[in-house]
Scaffold this active site. Structure first.
Site, PDB file in Angstrom:
ATOM      1  N   ARG A 174       0.838  -1.208   0.000  1.00 55.31           N
ATOM      2  CA  ARG A 174       0.000   0.000   0.000  1.00 55.31           C
ATOM      3  C   ARG A 174       0.871   1.255   0.000  1.00 55.31           C
ATOM      4  O   ARG A 174       0.556   2.254  -0.648  1.00 55.31           O
ATOM      5  CB  ARG A 174      -0.911  -0.006   1.227  1.00 55.31           C
ATOM      6  CG  ARG A 174      -1.932   1.135   1.211  1.00 55.31           C
ATOM      7  CD  ARG A 174      -2.944   1.007   2.313  1.00 55.31           C
ATOM      8  NE  ARG A 174      -3.924   2.087   2.237  1.00 55.31           N
ATOM      9  CZ  ARG A 174      -4.380   2.757   3.276  1.00 55.31           C
ATOM     10  NH1 ARG A 174      -3.957   2.464   4.498  1.00 55.31           N
ATOM     11  NH2 ARG A 174      -5.261   3.716   3.127  1.00 55.31           N
TER      12      ARG A 174
ATOM     13  N   HIS B 153       0.665   4.474  -2.697  1.00 55.07           N
ATOM     14  CA  HIS B 153       0.378   5.839  -2.272  1.00 55.07           C
ATOM     15  C   HIS B 153       1.557   6.769  -2.524  1.00 55.07           C
ATOM     16  O   HIS B 153       1.362   7.969  -2.711  1.00 55.07           O
ATOM     17  CB  HIS B 153      -0.014   5.853  -0.790  1.00 55.07           C
ATOM     18  CG  HIS B 153      -1.424   5.444  -0.547  1.00 55.07           C
ATOM     19  ND1 HIS B 153      -2.332   6.217   0.144  1.00 55.07           N
ATOM     20  CD2 HIS B 153      -2.117   4.337  -0.923  1.00 55.07           C
ATOM     21  CE1 HIS B 153      -3.508   5.608   0.195  1.00 55.07           C
ATOM     22  NE2 HIS B 153      -3.394   4.454  -0.446  1.00 55.07           N
TER      23      HIS B 153
ATOM     24  N   ASN C 283      -3.829   9.097   4.046  1.00 53.54           N
ATOM     25  CA  ASN C 283      -2.539   8.451   4.288  1.00 53.54           C
ATOM     26  C   ASN C 283      -2.281   8.123   5.753  1.00 53.54           C
ATOM     27  O   ASN C 283      -1.262   7.508   6.076  1.00 53.54           O
ATOM     28  CB  ASN C 283      -1.393   9.335   3.781  1.00 53.54           C
ATOM     29  CG  ASN C 283      -1.214   9.243   2.280  1.00 53.54           C
ATOM     30  OD1 ASN C 283      -1.515   8.232   1.657  1.00 53.54           O
ATOM     31  ND2 ASN C 283      -0.727  10.328   1.684  1.00 53.54           N
TER      32      ASN C 283
ATOM     33  N   HIS D 223      -4.923  -6.259  -3.447  1.00 46.18           N
ATOM     34  CA  HIS D 223      -5.872  -6.439  -2.344  1.00 46.18           C
ATOM     35  C   HIS D 223      -6.012  -7.898  -1.926  1.00 46.18           C
ATOM     36  O   HIS D 223      -6.831  -8.222  -1.072  1.00 46.18           O
ATOM     37  CB  HIS D 223      -7.250  -5.879  -2.727  1.00 46.18           C
ATOM     38  CG  HIS D 223      -7.285  -4.391  -2.797  1.00 46.18           C
ATOM     39  ND1 HIS D 223      -8.295  -3.691  -3.434  1.00 46.18           N
ATOM     40  CD2 HIS D 223      -6.428  -3.450  -2.323  1.00 46.18           C
ATOM     41  CE1 HIS D 223      -8.052  -2.398  -3.347  1.00 46.18           C
ATOM     42  NE2 HIS D 223      -6.926  -2.219  -2.675  1.00 46.18           N
TER      43      HIS D 223
END
Length: 374
Positions: free
Chosen positions: A112, A116, A141, A239
């Protein structure tokens, strides 16, 4: 540090021997190089259809990667630290492996983190910068983790190779290794990224996927990063590991007059919805999380796509992948063939970690990932 310096150097040298032999050969000899140097005879039966298919797959993937990197960024290289810090990738891998052994959630956090970071300002570790109004301060975040793993690897690298390895490269390598450690494919990615100097909270929301996004919104955002519809479906497979806060899928439910939740998104399997409502009832603490993948939550596999076809995608942005004919056929292909997913993952992950990469004289090599050198 879980490994001694000689172990790091010896292991990295073995890896680099294979990589360098491939990179220094002309493309017409790539097949022979891969067959001789990069295939383990104990694993493959030499001369069998299985071995020939495996070698061809590696050759095709390698050709794609070499061509893509040359096209995107001429100064990114698969052996960028071969001379300046030959143990770099092994040190990062050792740190990720050690951290994962004590916290199985680390691979999902690192994956992740790279998303980001790369989607905002490019893959330049801008998300690592601390301070008022930096990217870390944006609500989107605040639940991102894995920073301590990157910082740990950086501290070790500064001892072995001061001022040499960028935080941006550490993030990309760590995410790559996290996938393999969790059971996914081992892939090669280029290095040579430099660290950015800008980190602004207001840049976050327009550049990251919200879990409530429609298909059109995701396609448009991915396109701005040079990522295709195929990349969107492949990278959504991230995911298959990790966790999510209850608030990230709360919009699929509604609280009734008695204070209980009821399902309002009929694209979600009702039995799965009941499990989610038990795990995340109304009024639950904001810190509570659930697994992205209800079946194999710490294993990087193709179960995510199988879950989608069973209407068990956790987020709305997951479920929309089977509402579109073009993406549904891709989901079905990955659900039925894990190796097919893994092959595509390698190519799409390479593209992701090349988004907006700063090279050459751009940016800097930070001494500490949390702050610029100035």
């Amino acid at each position: 540090m879980p490994f001694s310096q000689p172990a790091f150097l010896k292991g990295f040298a073995a890896i680099n021997n294979c990589r360098n032999s491939v990179l220094r050969f002309p493309f017409h000899l790539l097949w022979k190089t891969l067959q001789i140097q990069c295939i383990t005879p104990k694993v493959l039966k030499i001369g069998s259809m299985e071995s020939r298919t495996g070698i061809l797959s590696i050759a095709i993937s390698s050709l794609f990667m070499f061509s893509f990197v040359s096209f995107v960024k001429g100064s990114l290289s698969f052996n960028f630290y071969a001379d300046s810090c030959p143990s770099a990738e092994l040190i990062v891998r050792g740190t990720v492996s050690s951290s994962t052994s004590t916290d199985p959630s680390i691979p999902g956090k690192l994956l992740r983190l790279v998303f980001h970071d790369c989607f905002v300002e490019g893959c330049d570790a801008s998300l690592m910068l601390q301070g008022n109004n930096t990217e870390q301060s944006d609500p989107g975040n605040r639940s991102v983790g894995g920073f301590s793993v990157i910082d740990s690897a950086k501290r070790v690298l500064e001892k072995f190779c001061p001022g040499t390895v960028s935080c941006a490269d550490i993030i990309a390598i760590a995410a790559r290794d996290a996938v393999e450690i969790a059971g996914g494919p081992r892939i090669m990615i280029p290095t040579g990224r430099r660290d950015g100097m800008v980190s602004v909270a207001s840049n976050v929301r327009p550049n990251i996927v919200d879990t409530s996004f429609s298909m059109d919104e995701m396609v448009q955002l991915f396109a701005t990063k040079g990522l295709s519809l195929l990349d969107l479906v492949v990278l959504s497979g991230a995911h298959t590991i990790g966790t999510a806060h209850c608030s990230s899928f709360r919009d699929r439910f509604q609280e009734d007059s008695t204070g209980k939740l009821r399902l309002i998104d009929k694209t979600l399997d009702s039995d799965y919805a009941n499990v989610l409502m038990e795990q995340c009832p109304a009024g639950i603490q904001p810190s509570v999380t659930v697994n992205n993948d209800p079946q194999t939550s710490v294993v990087f596999d193709n179960m995510y796509y199988q879950n989608l076809l069973a209407h068990k995608g956790l987020f709305q942005s997951d479920s929309v992948l089977i509402s579109n004919d073009s993406t549904r056929i891709l989901v079905e292909g990955f659900a039925n063939d894990q190796e097919h997913f893994f092959e595509n993952w390698g190519q799409s992950f390479l593209k992701l970690t090349s988004v907006g990469a700063k090279t050459g004289d751009e940016g800097e090599i930070r001494i500490s990932c949390a702050s610029t050198n100035a």
